[in-house]
Design an enzyme around this catalytic site. Structure first.
Site, PDB file in Angstrom:
ATOM      1  CD  GLU A 126      44.512  35.982  50.926  1.00 62.49           C
ATOM      2  OE1 GLU A 126      43.272  35.873  51.046  1.00 62.49           O
ATOM      3  OE2 GLU A 126      45.217  36.659  51.720  1.00 62.49           O
ATOM      4  CG  HIS A 146      39.666  36.862  50.808  1.00 64.17           C
ATOM      5  ND1 HIS A 146      40.586  37.876  50.964  1.00 64.17           N
ATOM      6  CD2 HIS A 146      38.519  37.451  50.380  1.00 64.17           C
ATOM      7  CE1 HIS A 146      40.024  39.018  50.649  1.00 64.17           C
ATOM      8  NE2 HIS A 146      38.762  38.804  50.299  1.00 64.17           N
ATOM      9  CD  GLU A 166      39.698  34.092  54.481  1.00 61.69           C
ATOM     10  OE1 GLU A 166      40.583  33.540  53.803  1.00 61.69           O
ATOM     11  OE2 GLU A 166      39.772  35.274  54.874  1.00 61.69           O
ATOM     12  CG  HIS A 205      44.618  40.256  49.545  1.00 63.55           C
ATOM     13  ND1 HIS A 205      44.649  41.075  50.646  1.00 63.55           N
ATOM     14  CD2 HIS A 205      44.018  39.092  49.946  1.00 63.55           C
ATOM     15  CE1 HIS A 205      44.114  40.447  51.685  1.00 63.55           C
ATOM     16  NE2 HIS A 205      43.716  39.234  51.287  1.00 63.55           N
TER      17      HIS A 205
END
Length: 581
Positions: free
Chosen positions: A429, A482, A544, A414
């Site tokens: 995040e 992430h 993740e 992101h």
């Protein structure tokens, strides 16, 4: 009446436009950026079709004039400004205030505790190479990340825990004694000579690879030189220094390489670029030494730096080798085993405590032979202690041996307008992924890896360009970082994703390290058809690292301790993968 109203509205719009422009301008008035890639093109327009008007180098800082989309305009000199890609720079950590750095300015570090360990990299998994103390003076600040600060002082350069230091600014310029003048040999083409010790200084000229200039003073990371009767400044990262002995060449010492495939680097550190590799048994000439690194001249006349602890010097007696009694070892940890012979299977004759010192009687393999208080001889593993005096430090290769020279592309998920998942208490995040990635970046660089990041700051990077960077750099590994989120706030844990069957072993190695270090629920590793994985032609993972939608896990993830453990886990997982593949 209508005419007056029309004039009033027109004037109001005009003033609104002016103030809006001033607001945009002021937003960048106190902002500067640091170049985050080796060489960055500065263009006339904010696109890749713009003509290149200048090139700037990694680590240089420039004021920001304005921004447009994924481009920022920087002031290169007082008369030249141009556009650079925003994802190849990062915002300067200096924050607000004037963008122009103080001439000759330099940051120093005040040590807040005694016996502060200095490590080869930013993490407790890196070996201890020395200590600094509250009495240490002129300890220079070199770099930092979230939990660690890179320093130089007391004859050692490395990383210390950030919580035990205070960073202060100080101006200094050290003049070189005329009787001990130094000669700088240039390591790159088109090196700018500037009018002051700053990237804001006017460019007075350029130097090319191999040129030699006299150094008359130094200030922080800058060297003052005299070239063709002109005084100017060059950055020390792009030159090597040799002591000038009344114009005579340095005395060369012959040595033999003791390991296979020893890297020859452009500078005396693991951050230097690799010029070539030398085979075990190769003979070299040592022409200069600095901090246990040796500058050598090879058979083809090329010069470079190699780690001195992998050399065996010839033409010297055992009394002349700096592994004799000219020094002491210092115990780093309590209950360190002192053994009867140079082997981990030998009997333990003493358990020494942190801070104890022993006289060095010699070196056998990678063990120090030491004198105990009763005059008897004993041995301690060289890689678990540090030294004082002229004795070379012994370093047993750890994870860094498998990471050195590997090309790693890190993708902080992101960024910019895309904030990613939003945590239970509002955490973005995009901020967490950048924190983790920057820590990982510094650890990998300290191990000698060649590391690239898809973004260095809070900028937007198109999704498809992220795997393209891995393809462009022919990465040995592409890691997309992430943090997860679900409507069900009870879900927790870490998951590792891969796309190609050939990447399963990479996923297994990294995920195994993650579960070992971060202590979150193990959700396993699995295949998934994510674009950043599918479009990458290189070994790739998407991590993740936890669920910020769970309030408890979010608080854990935000902590500096978790960020340290997560970045260390990825580092160790990559090392394990390269060891096995």
């Amino acid at each position: 009446m209508r005419q007056k109203l029309h004039i009033f509205i027109t004037a109001l719009l005009l003033f609104s436009t002016v103030f809006a422009f001033l607001d945009v301008t002021s937003a960048y008035a106190n902002k500067s950026v640091v170049v985050a890639t080796d060489v960055l093109n500065v263009r006339t327009t904010p696109d890749t079709n713009g003509a290149i008007i200048s090139k700037v180098l990694r680590g240089e800082t420039y004021p920001v004039v304005e921004s447009q989309g994924e481009w920022v305009k920087i002031q290169v000199t007082s008369s030249k400004a141009g556009w650079v890609a925003s994802y190849l720079v990062k915002e300067s950590s200096n924050g607000g205030g004037s963008t122009a750095p103080s001439t000759g300015g330099e940051s120093f570090v005040q040590i807040l505790t005694d016996d502060l360990r200095v490590r080869t990299g930013p993490g407790t998994n890196f070996s201890v190479i020395g200590f600094v103390h509250t009495s240490s003076v002129n300890v220079r600040y070199l770099d930092e990340n979230e939990n660690w600060v890179k320093i130089s002082g007391d004859g050692v350069e490395g990383w210390v825990a950030k919580e035990f230091v205070s960073i202060t600014a100080k101006k200094t310029e050290t003049t070189v004694d005329e009787e001990k003048q130094q000669v700088a040999t240039i390591l790159t083409d088109d090196l700018n000579i500037r009018s002051e010790a700053s990237t804001q200084g006017e460019v007075l000229g350029t130097l090319s690879t191999g040129q030699q200039v006299m150094v008359t003073a130094s200030s922080g990371e800058w060297l003052k030189i005299n070239y063709q009767g002109m005084d100017g400044w060059i950055h020390k990262d792009y030159a090597t220094l040799n002591q000038d002995q009344a114009g005579s060449a340095p005395t060369a010492t012959e040595a033999i390489i003791k390991v296979a495939g020893l890297n020859v680097r452009s500078e005396p550190s693991l951050n230097g670029s690799v010029l070539k590799q030398l085979a075990e048994g190769s003979k070299v000439k040592i022409i200069n030494e600095r901090n246990n690194w040796c500058e050598i001249e090879m058979d083809d006349g090329q010069k470079g730096w190699i780690a001195g602890w992998f050399l065996e010097k010839s033409g010297q007696s055992s009394q002349e080798i700096p592994s004799n009694t000219e020094g002491t070892i210092v115990i780093v940890d309590d209950a360190t085993n002192i053994r009867s012979a140079p082997s981990t299977t030998a009997n333990v004759v003493l358990r020494a405590n942190k801070g104890e010192e022993f006289e060095i009687a010699g070196v056998e393999d990678n063990w120090y032979k030491i004198k105990l208080s009763d005059g008897s001889d004993a041995f301690v593993a060289g890689w678990i202690v540090t030294t004082k005096g002229s004795t070379n430090k012994i370093s047993r290769a750890g994870a860094e041996q498998y990471l050195a020279n590997k090309v790693i592309v890190i993708d902080p998920g992101h960024g910019g307008r895309d904030v990613g998942a939003i945590g239970a208490s509002g955490t973005y995040e995009k901020e967490l992924t950048l924190r983790t990635s920057q820590l990982l970046h510094d650890k990998l660089r300290a191990a000698g890896a060649k590391v690239h990041m898809t973004r260095q700051a809070d900028t937007s990077v198109p999704l498809h360009t992220r795997p393209q960077m891995a393809n462009y750099y022919q990465a040995d590994a592409f890691i997309s970082v992430h943090y997860d989120s679900l409507d069900d706030s009870s879900v927790t844990g870490t998951t590792t994703y891969y796309y190609s069957n050939s990447d399963e072993s990479l996923a297994e190695s990294v995920h195994s390290a993650l579960t070992q270090y971060i202590h979150l629920r193990d959700r396993g590793y699995r295949q998934e058809n994510y674009l950043v994985l599918r479009e990458s032609m290189r070994p790739s993972l998407l991590l993740e690292l936890g669920y910020i939608s769970n309030r408890g896990e979010e608080m854990t993830i935000k902590s500096g301790d978790f960020q340290e453990r997560a970045s260390t886990a990825i580092y160790q997982g990559l090392a394990q993968y390269f060891k096995e593949n």
